[in-house]
Motif scaffolding. Structure first.
Motif, short mmCIF file in Angstrom:
data_model
loop_
_atom_site.label_atom_id
_atom_site.label_comp_id
_atom_site.label_asym_id
_atom_site.label_seq_id
_atom_site.Cartn_x
_atom_site.Cartn_y
_atom_site.Cartn_z
N GLY A 28 0.80 -1.21 0.00
CA GLY A 28 0.00 0.00 0.00
C GLY A 28 0.84 1.27 0.00
N ALA A 29 2.14 1.15 -0.28
CA ALA A 29 3.03 2.31 -0.29
C ALA A 29 2.74 3.25 -1.46
CB ALA A 29 4.49 1.86 -0.35
N LEU A 30 1.98 2.78 -2.45
CA LEU A 30 1.65 3.62 -3.60
C LEU A 30 0.28 4.29 -3.45
CD1 LEU A 30 2.95 1.28 -6.45
CD2 LEU A 30 4.21 2.88 -4.99
N ILE A 31 -0.25 4.23 -2.21
CA ILE A 31 -1.52 4.87 -1.89
C ILE A 31 -1.23 6.24 -1.26
CG2 ILE A 31 -3.63 4.67 -0.50
CD1 ILE A 31 -3.34 2.64 -2.79
N PRO A 32 -2.01 7.27 -1.58
CA PRO A 32 -1.75 8.59 -0.99
C PRO A 32 -1.86 8.56 0.54
CG PRO A 32 -3.31 8.75 -2.81
CD PRO A 32 -3.13 7.30 -2.52
N ALA A 33 -1.06 9.37 1.17
CA ALA A 33 -1.10 9.49 2.63
C ALA A 33 -2.36 10.25 3.04
CB ALA A 33 0.14 10.23 3.13
N PRO A 34 -2.78 10.11 4.30
CA PRO A 34 -3.93 10.88 4.79
C PRO A 34 -3.72 12.38 4.55
CG PRO A 34 -3.32 9.21 6.39
CD PRO A 34 -2.25 9.19 5.34
N GLY A 35 -4.79 13.03 4.14
CA GLY A 35 -4.70 14.46 3.84
C GLY A 35 -4.52 14.78 2.38
N ALA A 36 -4.34 13.74 1.55
CA ALA A 36 -4.20 13.95 0.11
C ALA A 36 -5.53 14.39 -0.50
CB ALA A 36 -3.73 12.67 -0.57
N ALA A 37 -5.45 15.05 -1.64
CA ALA A 37 -6.66 15.42 -2.37
C ALA A 37 -7.30 14.16 -2.94
CB ALA A 37 -6.33 16.40 -3.50
N VAL A 38 -8.63 14.15 -3.01
CA VAL A 38 -9.36 12.96 -3.44
C VAL A 38 -10.23 13.30 -4.64
CG1 VAL A 38 -11.03 11.20 -2.77
CG2 VAL A 38 -9.37 12.03 -1.10
N GLY A 39 -10.11 12.49 -5.69
CA GLY A 39 -10.92 12.69 -6.89
C GLY A 39 -12.36 12.26 -6.69
N ARG A 40 -13.17 12.47 -7.71
CA ARG A 40 -14.60 12.23 -7.62
C ARG A 40 -15.03 10.93 -8.30
NH1 ARG A 40 -13.53 17.15 -9.51
NH2 ARG A 40 -14.21 16.64 -11.62
N GLN A 41 -14.52 10.65 -9.48
CA GLN A 41 -15.00 9.53 -10.29
C GLN A 41 -14.34 8.21 -9.87
OE1 GLN A 41 -13.74 9.09 -14.45
NE2 GLN A 41 -15.89 8.98 -15.05
N THR A 42 -15.17 7.22 -9.54
CA THR A 42 -14.64 5.89 -9.22
C THR A 42 -14.27 5.15 -10.50
OG1 THR A 42 -16.77 4.76 -9.35
CG2 THR A 42 -16.18 5.78 -7.22
N PHE A 43 -13.52 4.07 -10.34
CA PHE A 43 -13.15 3.25 -11.49
C PHE A 43 -14.40 2.69 -12.18
CE2 PHE A 43 -12.31 -0.88 -13.43
CZ PHE A 43 -11.33 -0.53 -14.34
N MET A 44 -15.36 2.21 -11.42
CA MET A 44 -16.55 1.63 -12.02
C MET A 44 -17.37 2.67 -12.77
SD MET A 44 -16.23 -1.54 -11.58
CE MET A 44 -17.82 -2.01 -12.28
N GLU A 45 -17.41 3.88 -12.27
CA GLU A 45 -18.10 4.96 -12.99
C GLU A 45 -17.38 5.27 -14.30
OE1 GLU A 45 -19.98 7.37 -9.15
OE2 GLU A 45 -18.01 7.91 -9.94
#
Length: 254
Positions: free
Chosen positions: A224-241
């Protein structure tokens, strides 16, 4: 503002070009198809005439460390040299979340690029994002062996390429800021599940085999080291969307 987009025909680049024009900017797209070669420097001086800001989303389709390092070294140095000649005031660069933990392949090249930009003498902004939704069909294309897809064991938080483009254009408008907040998608996912969903949606009958990759890259993918740390900006569109909106295109291309 006059903006040049290095890699303007790519996955993120074409969105950057489109969005910047929608916002009223004068935009030049830089790519080999448009007469500009970042690696050799061909056409760069002419293309950057009168440019205020460069957004660099250029890349290479290779996982070989040497090729990636060579590409980003040459491209970044040539781009910076041309920017200084042209009087460019700001360079915005797209990088990848977690590259400090996985220093091989493309990630090694991006680390070199970041270092060159930081010390290059042109005011800069750096955005790291997670993999785009388009990463999944790329995995299927490159990791298929007949009826089998070998998928790396990986936690990912994919983000819409257009949302990354929005962040890059906003960064260009804001002026030099150094490294800004990382950007990731709205959901933590496992790559094999995304690949299965993509295959199902596009009607491809392939068996998914999850493979733990060796080395630092494999460890980073699994941990999970390639996952953004807490506090990162978060996008809107999910993969399934995204898949629902684009699967018709991929059905035609598969």
């Amino acid at each position: 503002m006059r903006i040049a987009v290095a890699g303007g025909t790519g996955t993120v680049g074409h969105h950057v070009v489109e969005l910047a024009r929608e916002r009223g900017h004068d935009v030049a797209s830089l790519s080999r198809a448009e007469g500009v070669d970042l690696v050799s420097g061909r056409g760069l001086d002419e293309a950057l005439q009168g440019v205020d800001t460069v957004i660099d989303v250029s890349g290479i389709n290779s996982t070989a460390t040497k090729k990636a390092v060579d590409f980003f070294t040459n491209a970044s140095q040539n781009l910076l040299a041309a920017e200084k000649k042209a009087g460019v005031q700001h360079q915005v660069v797209l990088s990848i979340v977690g590259i400090d933990k996985a220093t091989s392949g493309l990630y090694a090249g991006k680390l070199v690029q970041e270092d060159i930009v930081r010390h290059g003498g042109v005011p800069w902004t750096l955005l790291r994002s997670t993999q785009f939704h388009e990463f999944v069909p790329l995995v299927v294309k490159t990791a298929s062996a007949g009826p089998v897809v070998l998928v790396p064991k990986m936690f990912t938080q994919p983000v819409a390429a257009r949302e990354v483009a929005e962040a890059l254009v906003s960064a260009a408008e804001a002026g030099p800021q150094g490294r800004i907040t990382d950007l990731g998608g709205p959901r933590l996912e496992e790559l094999d599940g995304l690949v299965r969903a993509y295959l199902d949606r596009t009607g491809q009958r392939k068996k998914v085999v999850e493979v733990p990759l060796p080395g630092l890259m494999g460890k980073a993918m699994r941990s999970g080291a390639l996952i953004p740390a807490p506090g990162a900006a978060v996008g809107r569109q999910t993969f399934m969307e995204w898949l629902e909106a684009s699967s018709g295109t991929y059905r035609q291309e598969k």
